[in-house]
Design a protein around this motif. Structure first.
Motif, short mmCIF file in Angstrom:
data_model
loop_
_atom_site.label_atom_id
_atom_site.label_comp_id
_atom_site.label_asym_id
_atom_site.label_seq_id
_atom_site.Cartn_x
_atom_site.Cartn_y
_atom_site.Cartn_z
N SER A 135 1.22 -9.04 -0.48
CA SER A 135 2.46 -9.83 -0.41
C SER A 135 3.64 -8.97 -0.84
O SER A 135 3.50 -8.09 -1.68
CB SER A 135 2.38 -11.03 -1.37
OG SER A 135 1.34 -11.89 -1.01
N PRO A 136 4.80 -9.25 -0.28
CA PRO A 136 5.99 -8.52 -0.73
C PRO A 136 6.23 -8.76 -2.22
O PRO A 136 5.98 -9.85 -2.74
CB PRO A 136 7.12 -9.11 0.11
CG PRO A 136 6.45 -9.70 1.30
CD PRO A 136 5.11 -10.17 0.81
N GLY B 226 7.69 0.01 -3.77
CA GLY B 226 7.69 -0.17 -2.33
C GLY B 226 7.88 -1.63 -1.96
O GLY B 226 8.38 -2.43 -2.76
N ARG B 227 7.45 -1.99 -0.77
CA ARG B 227 7.60 -3.38 -0.30
C ARG B 227 6.54 -4.30 -0.90
O ARG B 227 6.86 -5.38 -1.38
CB ARG B 227 7.53 -3.42 1.23
CG ARG B 227 7.91 -4.78 1.82
CD ARG B 227 7.84 -4.77 3.34
NE ARG B 227 6.48 -4.74 3.83
CZ ARG B 227 5.67 -5.81 3.88
NH1 ARG B 227 6.08 -6.97 3.47
NH2 ARG B 227 4.45 -5.70 4.35
N THR B 228 5.27 -3.88 -0.87
CA THR B 228 4.18 -4.70 -1.40
C THR B 228 3.46 -4.00 -2.56
O THR B 228 2.51 -4.56 -3.10
CB THR B 228 3.13 -5.01 -0.31
OG1 THR B 228 2.56 -3.79 0.14
CG2 THR B 228 3.74 -5.79 0.85
N SER B 229 3.91 -2.82 -2.91
CA SER B 229 3.20 -2.06 -3.94
C SER B 229 4.19 -1.30 -4.81
O SER B 229 5.37 -1.17 -4.49
CB SER B 229 2.23 -1.07 -3.30
OG SER B 229 2.94 -0.09 -2.57
N HIS B 230 3.66 -0.81 -5.90
CA HIS B 230 4.43 0.07 -6.77
C HIS B 230 3.47 1.11 -7.34
O HIS B 230 2.26 0.91 -7.37
CB HIS B 230 5.17 -0.70 -7.86
CG HIS B 230 4.30 -1.50 -8.75
ND1 HIS B 230 3.67 -2.65 -8.35
CD2 HIS B 230 3.94 -1.32 -10.04
CE1 HIS B 230 2.96 -3.15 -9.34
NE2 HIS B 230 3.11 -2.35 -10.38
N GLU C 194 11.82 -10.39 -5.05
CA GLU C 194 13.11 -9.69 -4.98
C GLU C 194 13.59 -9.22 -6.34
O GLU C 194 14.25 -8.18 -6.44
CB GLU C 194 14.14 -10.59 -4.32
CG GLU C 194 13.89 -10.79 -2.84
CD GLU C 194 14.98 -11.61 -2.18
OE1 GLU C 194 16.12 -11.63 -2.69
OE2 GLU C 194 14.68 -12.23 -1.15
#
Length: 143
Positions: A126-127, A93-97, A130
């Motif tokens: 936090s994001p 995801g954006r801040t998680s996995h 990248e």
């Protein structure tokens, strides 16, 4: 948590597996590996997985914390047979996995777990960097 999709019980879908030996002290009164010991084995396997994947470097400057963990006990684990614990990244995801783990003993699934890890910096969640998604690709759950 409902029973996992049977496709998630296929160890060939997981890019990482480690083997652990249960200890006599891990047993409950019925001589099965107790749930707390199994949760500890899952945690240890996640750390080994992260070590193998270079996770610390992937989230450099940040840390992560477990936001959610769901453990589904599918069968009984006994002593002294070793257990194999398979791990894979299921979603980014954006801040998680999200990770999934499968524990097998004597070739059969006995535990399935799903864990959400949130990346945290000095100001809180936090994001993900990248480069994380591309670097994690080899560690994703296989189709």
């Amino acid at each position: 948590m409902p029973k996992p999709d049977p496709a998630l019980l296929d160890p060939a879908r997981y890019p990482f597996t480690c083997t652990m030996e249960p200890r006599f002290g891990d047993l409950d009164v019925n001589l099965h590996i107790n749930n707390v010991a199994m949760a500890g084995m899952l945690e240890d396997a996640r750390v080994r997985f992260h070590h193998r994947t270079g996770y610390r470097e992937l989230v450099a400057g940040h840390t992560s914390m477990v936001a959610s963990i769901a453990i589904e006990y599918l069968g009984e684990a006994s002593y002294p047979q070793s257990v194999a614990i398979a791990c894979a990244v299921e979603h980014i995801g954006r801040t998680s996995h999200r990770l999934v783990q499968l524990v097998l003993q004597d070739g059969g699934p006995i535990v399935f777990a799903r864990i959400v890890l949130v990346v945290v910096g000095p100001e809180g969640p936090s994001p993900l960097p990248e480069s994380f998604a591309a670097s994690a690709r080899p560690w994703m759950l296989r189709a």
